[in-house]
Scaffold this motif. Structure first.
Motif, PDB file in Angstrom:
ATOM      1  N   CYS A  24      41.788  36.664  34.037  1.00  0.00           N
ATOM      2  CA  CYS A  24      41.083  36.320  35.275  1.00  0.00           C
ATOM      3  C   CYS A  24      39.979  37.310  35.611  1.00  0.00           C
ATOM      4  N   ASN A  35      37.046  38.556  38.543  1.00  0.00           N
ATOM      5  CA  ASN A  35      37.268  38.877  39.953  1.00  0.00           C
ATOM      6  C   ASN A  35      36.110  38.484  40.862  1.00  0.00           C
ATOM      7  N   ALA A  93      41.261  37.928  41.225  1.00  0.00           N
ATOM      8  CA  ALA A  93      41.778  38.029  39.845  1.00  0.00           C
ATOM      9  C   ALA A  93      43.263  38.395  39.819  1.00  0.00           C
ATOM     10  N   VAL A  94      43.676  39.357  40.636  1.00  0.00           N
ATOM     11  CA  VAL A  94      45.082  39.770  40.611  1.00  0.00           C
ATOM     12  C   VAL A  94      45.952  38.652  41.207  1.00  0.00           C
ATOM     13  N   ASN A 130      45.372  35.474  41.335  1.00  0.00           N
ATOM     14  CA  ASN A 130      45.435  34.345  40.401  1.00  0.00           C
ATOM     15  C   ASN A 130      46.389  34.652  39.243  1.00  0.00           C
ATOM     16  N   SER A 131      46.334  35.884  38.751  1.00  0.00           N
ATOM     17  CA  SER A 131      47.206  36.244  37.618  1.00  0.00           C
ATOM     18  C   SER A 131      48.674  36.177  38.042  1.00  0.00           C
ATOM     19  N   VAL A 169      49.521  38.764  30.780  1.00  0.00           N
ATOM     20  CA  VAL A 169      48.415  38.953  31.722  1.00  0.00           C
ATOM     21  C   VAL A 169      47.387  39.855  31.062  1.00  0.00           C
ATOM     22  N   CYS A 209      44.143  42.271  31.463  1.00  0.00           N
ATOM     23  CA  CYS A 209      43.692  43.109  32.577  1.00  0.00           C
ATOM     24  C   CYS A 209      42.958  44.341  32.054  1.00  0.00           C
ATOM     25  N   GLY A 263      40.227  47.724  36.922  1.00  0.00           N
ATOM     26  CA  GLY A 263      39.613  46.402  37.088  1.00  0.00           C
ATOM     27  C   GLY A 263      38.179  46.329  36.588  1.00  0.00           C
ATOM     28  N   ASN A 309      37.517  42.525  35.974  1.00  0.00           N
ATOM     29  CA  ASN A 309      38.695  41.757  35.528  1.00  0.00           C
ATOM     30  C   ASN A 309      39.878  42.074  36.440  1.00  0.00           C
ATOM     31  N   CYS A 310      40.965  41.402  36.190  1.00  0.00           N
ATOM     32  CA  CYS A 310      42.223  41.690  36.890  1.00  0.00           C
ATOM     33  C   CYS A 310      42.569  43.173  36.659  1.00  0.00           C
ATOM     34  N   VAL A 335      48.216  44.650  39.259  1.00  0.00           N
ATOM     35  CA  VAL A 335      49.146  43.591  38.859  1.00  0.00           C
ATOM     36  C   VAL A 335      50.510  44.209  38.512  1.00  0.00           C
TER      37      VAL A 335
END
Ligand code: KIV
Ligand code: ZN
Length: 532
Positions: A214, A216, A221-222, A224-225, A236, A238, A242, A249-250, A255
């Motif tokens: 995901c 951001n 992103a987090v 959604n993950s 996941v 990541c 981020g 990114n996630c 996460v």
């Protein structure tokens, strides 16, 4: 499928595989570039913290990327090492060449599947994309028994077509299917539905681990993950802090800590040792020059700070009043040991250990030399000072251009002049230049030793601590042909820090220049090596 990841998920159906792409998608962020030594040190840290899969780069993108993936593959033993490739034989062969000596290699291949990307980016018909998936995954699988396949822009792909391409990739041998929210468009409820739909409608889905990737762009992103994990995803993707294309990114630390802190609501586990998070975050921000915003969750400077009186009072009575996680759980330790000019090598080593920094003997020698020099000019040396100088001193051994010395004449009686010595490919080179102020004179001197067309986009100075003897940490951003890089330098002399930062940016630019387009893909792909 990798026996490693498969076994982990089979042994515990709630185990989530952490796939870190700091070295690939993270490194694609504008302004970011890491040399081989820097990539290796990040990979070693990711392995030490228990990441399951490390995506080390995009081998066909450049010789530098190829070598970095190969070295990470040779070095890392307990994590799977992945290399990215587009859906062409040439890309896949190059990825395999870099990965083949890994203890546990994985080829990650991708192609776009949304109508928009197929029409405008790939200029391919959907049927041809399906064929390309079968061919590319099949080819990758003949080389490596651990293959991941990603439909790029999956969240804007038509659901029926997505089911079909996922089924095709699994049939061709992909053991991990990575659903990419390439443009950060989806929202948690919708993404969870998409994952559930794939679980329900793709007949062979039980033969693969579902992964999510995901971005951001909407700050989701987090979220959604996590929604995807709840719906059945077990990998996941990541990055540390981020970092990544556009809004990033996630974030791995978010996460992982969300799963750990909210076990009551999300009973999933990872293999990450969370006490290594702060160390990883500092390493990545030091190398990339991307500082972490103070209010960033988990790793921001204020993430565990309590300023208001009411909060401080509550904290004194019971830390749980305002803290849902302990600083220790993310490796944030407080220390009262302030260093100074009487601190010896042993105390310095102990301090580095406390800060979670491990150095080789040569690196320790360099860092200690810089520390002694700093301590001669600054009464109290704080943790922040040490972190800044270690970042600066340690990672620069193999740089082609190295700072040696600087003399400056400045003040209201001009002309402001810089006398600079650098080493270029090991050869000392000197220049004297005048300018409109000492920084201008200094940068002109650098340009006369290393001629280049890059323009200065940012010049920023921060005091690392308070006090007039504080170290300066300088960030320099250079731009050349649309490529940007951030350089950082620290010193008790602001102009020396500026020279170090500029030289650091130049070295990064040299790494980035190597990334030439690898040529057209066999089947109507883009010529640009970068994927979002
Ligand atoms: O964002 C994306 O789509 C990617 C793929 C290569 C997985 O990075
Ligand atoms: Zn991406």
């Amino acid at each position: 499928m990798s026996h490693n990841e498969r076994a982990k998920v089979e042994a515990d159906p709630n185990r989530v595989i952490v796939f870190d792409t700091t070295l690939r998608d993270g490194e694609q962020s504008p302004g970011c570039s890491m040399n081989l030594e820097e990539k290796l040190s990040v990979a070693i840290q990711l392995e030490a913290m228990g990441v399951d899969v490390i995506e080390a780069g995009f081998p066909i993108a450049s010789t530098g990327d190829f070598e970095a993936v190969r070295e990470v593959a040779r070095t890392v033993k307990s994590a799977t090492v992945a290399g990215l490739s587009r859906a062409s034989r040439k890309d896949i062969d190059r990825a395999w060449e870099a990965l083949q000596h890994a203890a546990s290699p994985r080829i990650h291949t991708f192609i776009s599947t949304s109508p928009l990307h197929m029409k405008f980016k790939l200029q391919m018909e959907p049927e041809d994309v399906v064929q390309a998936i079968a061919d590319s995954v099949g080819h990758a699988r003949n080389l490596c028994d651990n293959v991941e396949w990603s439909p790029e822009d999956a969240t804007r792909t038509e659901p029926d077509f997505l089911c079909r391409v996922v089924e095709t990739a699994i049939r061709a041998g992909a053991g991990t299917i990575n659903i990419a929210d390439t443009v950060g468009y989806t929202i948690p409820s919708e993404f969870a539905d998409l994952i559930r739909m794939l679980c329900e409608r793709v007949p062979n889905i039980d033969q693969a681990i579902l992964s999510v990737h995901c971005h951001n762009d909407l700050g989701l992103a987090v979220a959604n993950s996590l929604a995807a994990v709840h719906a059945g995803a077990r990998q996941v993707e990541c990055t540390v802090n981020g970092i990544g294309e556009r809004a990033g990114n996630c974030a791995m630390e978010e996460v992982v800590m969300a799963l750990r802190t909210r076990q009551d609501a999300m009973p999933y586990s990872t293999g990450v040792d969370t006490t290594q998070i702060t160390k990883a975050s500092r390493l990545v921000s030091g190398i990339t020059g991307f500082s972490v915003q103070p209010n960033k969750a988990i790793v921001g400077a204020n993430a565990f700070a309590h300023e208001s009186g009411i909060h401080q009072d509550g904290m004194l009575k019971n830390a749980q009043t305002y803290e849902i996680m302990t600083p220790d759980s993310v490796g944030l330790t407080k220390s009262n040991l302030v260093m100074g000019k009487h601190s010896g090598r042993h105390a310095f080593k102990t301090k580095l250990k406390e800060l979670g920094i491990e150095l080789s003997d040569n690196q320790l020698m360099d860092a200690f030399g810089r520390f002694k020099d700093l301590a001669d000019h600054k009464k109290d040396v704080y943790d922040e000072d040490i972190l800044a100088l270690v970042d600066d001193a340690v990672m620069r051994h193999n740089d082609r251009v190295q700072f040696v010395s600087l003399g400056v004449r400045c003040g209201s009686h001009g002309p402001q002049t810089a006398e600079l010595e650098l080493k270029v490919d090991g050869q000392p080179q000197r220049a004297t230049a005048q300018g409109n102020g000492p920084v201008d004179a200094l940068f002109t001197a650098i340009r006369s030793i290393v001629p280049h067309a890059a323009t200065l986009q940012l010049y920023q100075v921060h005091a690392v601590t308070g006090g007039t003897d504080a170290q300066a940490q300088v960030t320099v951003r250079l731009e050349e042909d649309g490529k940007t890089v951030n350089g950082q330098g620290a010193d008790y002399d602001t102009l020396v820090a500026s020279a170090r930062a500029y030289v650091n940016a130049l070295n990064k630019l040299m790494v980035k220049r190597e990334r030439t387009a690898p040529g057209e893909m066999e089947r109507g792909g883009t010529s640009a090596p970068a994927a979002e």
